[in-house]
Design a protein around this motif. Structure first.
Motif, mmCIF file in Angstrom:
data_model
loop_
_atom_site.group_PDB
_atom_site.id
_atom_site.type_symbol
_atom_site.label_atom_id
_atom_site.label_comp_id
_atom_site.label_asym_id
_atom_site.label_seq_id
_atom_site.Cartn_x
_atom_site.Cartn_y
_atom_site.Cartn_z
ATOM 1 N N GLN A 136 0.825 -1.203 0.000
ATOM 2 C CA GLN A 136 0.000 0.000 0.000
ATOM 3 C C GLN A 136 0.867 1.264 0.000
ATOM 4 O O GLN A 136 0.556 2.236 -0.681
ATOM 5 N N VAL A 137 1.966 1.245 0.747
ATOM 6 C CA VAL A 137 2.873 2.397 0.792
ATOM 7 C C VAL A 137 3.470 2.629 -0.602
ATOM 8 O O VAL A 137 3.510 3.760 -1.095
ATOM 9 N N ILE A 138 3.923 1.564 -1.233
ATOM 10 C CA ILE A 138 4.490 1.661 -2.577
ATOM 11 C C ILE A 138 3.410 2.095 -3.570
ATOM 12 O O ILE A 138 3.632 2.986 -4.394
ATOM 13 N N GLY A 139 2.240 1.496 -3.469
ATOM 14 C CA GLY A 139 1.134 1.830 -4.371
ATOM 15 C C GLY A 139 0.694 3.277 -4.248
ATOM 16 O O GLY A 139 0.415 3.938 -5.257
ATOM 17 N N ASN A 140 0.621 3.781 -3.016
ATOM 18 C CA ASN A 140 0.236 5.182 -2.814
ATOM 19 C C ASN A 140 1.230 6.123 -3.483
ATOM 20 O O ASN A 140 0.840 7.098 -4.132
ATOM 21 N N LEU A 141 2.514 5.843 -3.320
ATOM 22 C CA LEU A 141 3.528 6.696 -3.939
ATOM 23 C C LEU A 141 3.426 6.628 -5.462
ATOM 24 O O LEU A 141 3.431 7.665 -6.145
ATOM 25 N N LYS A 142 3.329 5.421 -6.006
ATOM 26 C CA LYS A 142 3.213 5.284 -7.465
ATOM 27 C C LYS A 142 1.997 6.045 -7.993
ATOM 28 O O LYS A 142 2.078 6.749 -8.996
ATOM 29 N N LYS A 172 0.282 13.544 -14.724
ATOM 30 C CA LYS A 172 -0.907 13.731 -15.555
ATOM 31 C C LYS A 172 -1.370 15.187 -15.577
ATOM 32 O O LYS A 172 -2.156 15.576 -16.434
ATOM 33 N N GLN A 173 -0.893 15.981 -14.644
ATOM 34 C CA GLN A 173 -1.355 17.364 -14.510
ATOM 35 C C GLN A 173 -0.863 18.231 -15.665
ATOM 36 O O GLN A 173 0.132 17.918 -16.307
ATOM 37 N N LEU A 201 14.606 15.499 -2.763
ATOM 38 C CA LEU A 201 15.447 14.917 -1.716
ATOM 39 C C LEU A 201 14.553 14.465 -0.567
ATOM 40 O O LEU A 201 13.625 15.176 -0.188
ATOM 41 N N VAL A 202 14.830 13.290 -0.031
ATOM 42 C CA VAL A 202 13.995 12.783 1.051
ATOM 43 C C VAL A 202 14.775 12.556 2.347
ATOM 44 O O VAL A 202 14.207 12.598 3.422
ATOM 45 N N GLN A 203 16.058 12.280 2.252
ATOM 46 C CA GLN A 203 16.872 12.029 3.436
ATOM 47 C C GLN A 203 18.176 12.786 3.314
ATOM 48 O O GLN A 203 18.738 12.835 2.220
ATOM 49 N N PRO A 204 18.692 13.350 4.337
ATOM 50 C CA PRO A 204 18.077 13.500 5.652
ATOM 51 C C PRO A 204 16.919 14.499 5.584
ATOM 52 O O PRO A 204 16.921 15.419 4.759
ATOM 53 N N SER A 205 15.963 14.316 6.446
ATOM 54 C CA SER A 205 14.731 15.112 6.367
ATOM 55 C C SER A 205 14.989 16.608 6.495
ATOM 56 O O SER A 205 14.289 17.408 5.889
ATOM 57 N N GLU A 206 16.018 16.995 7.230
ATOM 58 C CA GLU A 206 16.291 18.431 7.383
ATOM 59 C C GLU A 206 16.825 19.075 6.094
ATOM 60 O O GLU A 206 16.871 20.287 5.978
ATOM 61 N N SER A 207 17.202 18.275 5.108
ATOM 62 C CA SER A 207 17.699 18.842 3.848
ATOM 63 C C SER A 207 16.599 18.987 2.804
ATOM 64 O O SER A 207 16.850 19.453 1.700
ATOM 65 N N ARG A 208 15.380 18.621 3.152
ATOM 66 C CA ARG A 208 14.266 18.722 2.212
ATOM 67 C C ARG A 208 13.958 20.182 1.906
ATOM 68 O O ARG A 208 13.925 21.020 2.789
ATOM 69 N N ASP A 209 13.723 20.464 0.643
ATOM 70 C CA ASP A 209 13.335 21.800 0.220
ATOM 71 C C ASP A 209 11.912 21.691 -0.317
ATOM 72 O O ASP A 209 11.687 21.187 -1.423
ATOM 73 N N LEU A 210 10.955 22.145 0.464
ATOM 74 C CA LEU A 210 9.548 21.956 0.122
ATOM 75 C C LEU A 210 9.106 22.747 -1.105
ATOM 76 O O LEU A 210 8.033 22.490 -1.640
ATOM 77 N N ARG A 211 9.939 23.659 -1.590
ATOM 78 C CA ARG A 211 9.595 24.364 -2.832
ATOM 79 C C ARG A 211 9.481 23.381 -3.998
ATOM 80 O O ARG A 211 8.791 23.653 -4.971
ATOM 81 N N PHE A 212 10.177 22.272 -3.907
ATOM 82 C CA PHE A 212 10.188 21.290 -5.001
ATOM 83 C C PHE A 212 9.227 20.129 -4.749
ATOM 84 O O PHE A 212 9.192 19.182 -5.529
ATOM 85 N N ARG A 213 8.480 20.183 -3.658
ATOM 86 C CA ARG A 213 7.515 19.135 -3.332
ATOM 87 C C ARG A 213 6.137 19.530 -3.820
ATOM 88 O O ARG A 213 5.577 20.532 -3.384
ATOM 89 N N PRO A 214 5.570 18.773 -4.724
ATOM 90 C CA PRO A 214 4.229 19.099 -5.220
ATOM 91 C C PRO A 214 3.194 19.116 -4.094
ATOM 92 O O PRO A 214 3.276 18.339 -3.147
ATOM 93 N N THR A 215 2.231 20.005 -4.226
ATOM 94 C CA THR A 215 1.088 20.024 -3.314
ATOM 95 C C THR A 215 -0.142 19.432 -3.992
ATOM 96 O O THR A 215 -1.187 19.293 -3.374
ATOM 97 N N ARG A 216 0.015 19.092 -5.262
ATOM 98 C CA ARG A 216 -1.053 18.428 -6.011
ATOM 99 C C ARG A 216 -0.473 17.188 -6.673
ATOM 100 O O ARG A 216 0.547 17.315 -7.353
ATOM 101 N N PRO A 217 -1.040 16.051 -6.480
ATOM 102 C CA PRO A 217 -2.209 15.766 -5.651
ATOM 103 C C PRO A 217 -1.917 16.044 -4.171
ATOM 104 O O PRO A 217 -0.761 15.981 -3.741
ATOM 105 N N PRO A 218 -2.966 16.320 -3.402
ATOM 106 C CA PRO A 218 -2.775 16.706 -2.001
ATOM 107 C C PRO A 218 -2.061 15.657 -1.149
ATOM 108 O O PRO A 218 -1.408 16.005 -0.170
ATOM 109 N N SER A 219 -2.143 14.404 -1.524
ATOM 110 C CA SER A 219 -1.515 13.335 -0.735
ATOM 111 C C SER A 219 -0.044 13.113 -1.082
ATOM 112 O O SER A 219 0.636 12.314 -0.435
ATOM 113 N N PHE A 220 0.469 13.837 -2.083
ATOM 114 C CA PHE A 220 1.824 13.579 -2.577
ATOM 115 C C PHE A 220 2.876 13.664 -1.478
ATOM 116 O O PHE A 220 3.677 12.753 -1.296
#
Length: 186
Positions: free
Chosen positions: A98-104, A112-113, A152-171
Motif C-alpha cells: 500500500q505504501v508503494i502503491g500510494n507513492l506510485k 498527468k497534470q 530529496l527525502v533524506q536527511p529530512s532536514e535537507s528537504r526543500d519543500l519548494r520542489f515538493r508538489p502540493t497536487r495531488p494533495p496526498s503527494f
C-alpha cells in the motif's frame, strides 16, 4: 548528497510534454535531432539483448540475507550484484504494498497534470531538485523522452519543500511515508 543535488549543473532544455503536445497537435515542426536516436550498427556494442538470463537484473531477498541459514549465499549474491551490476532488485523488504502503491499513484497523478501545475515545482538553475530534465551537459547530447521530478527525502532536514508538489494533495505524505519505510530497510 543534498548539497550535491543542489549544485548539479545542467543545461536547460525544452519540456518533453510541451514538445510532444506540439508534435501531436499537427504542427509541421520537425522533431529536434537531439531527441532522435539512430539504430545501432552491427559494429556497435549491444548492452543487453534477448531473453538471456545472464542479462537479468540480480534479485536479492532480504529475508534470506538476514536468515543465518541462507545469509552467506545471499550475501555472496549481493556482493556479486554490487560488483558486476552496481544495483539490484530487493524483495521481501517489508515495505507495505500500500505504501508503494500510494507513492506510485501520486507520482502518476502528478505527471498527468497540466504543464503549468508541474512547473510550480520546476528545477532552478544549478539544481537537480524539482521538475524538469537533468544531466544535460552539452548542446549536442541526445536527450531522453521524459521529464523527471527529483526530490530529496533524506536527511529530512535537507528537504526543500519548494520542489515538493502540493497536487495531488496526498503527494507529500506519500513521499514521507515511503521515505521513512525505505530508510528503515536501509
Amino acid at each position: 548528497m543534498a548539497e550535491a543535488a543542489r549544485e548539479t549543473w545542467s543545461l536547460p532544455v525544452a519540456n518533453v510534454q510541451a514538445l510532444a503536445d506540439t508534435c501531436n497537435n499537427g504542427a509541421d515542426e520537425q522533431l529536434p535531432e537531439r531527441y532522435l536516436s539512430k539504430e545501432p550498427s552491427a559494429e556497435e556494442e549491444v548492452v543487453a539483448a534477448g531473453d538471456d538470463s545472464t542479462c537479468a537484473i540480480p534479485v536479492i531477498d532480504l529475508d534470506r540475507l538476514v536468515d543465518p541459514r541462507s545469509s552467506s549465499s545471499e550475501c555472496a549474491k549481493l556482493v556479486s550484484a554490487c560488483h558486476h551490476w552496481g544495483f539490484f532488485q530487493l524483495i521481501n523488504h517489508g515495505v507495505a504494498d500500500q505504501v508503494i502503491g500510494n507513492l506510485k499513484s501520486d507520482v502518476v497523478e502528478f505527471f498527468k497534470q497540466p504543464l503549468e501545475v508541474k512547473e510550480e515545482c520546476a528545477q532552478r538553475p544549478g539544481s537537480l531538485e524539482g521538475y524538469g530534465q537533468a544531466f544535460v551537459v552539452s548542446e549536442d547530447q541526445k536527450l531522453d523522452w521524459g521529464d523527471m521530478l527529483y526530490v530529496l527525502v533524506q536527511p529530512s532536514e535537507s528537504r526543500d519543500l519548494r520542489f515538493r508538489p502540493t497536487r495531488p494533495p496526498s503527494f507529500r505524505n506519500s513521499v514521507d511515508v515511503y521515505s521513512s519505510e525505505t530508510r528503515e530497510v536501509g
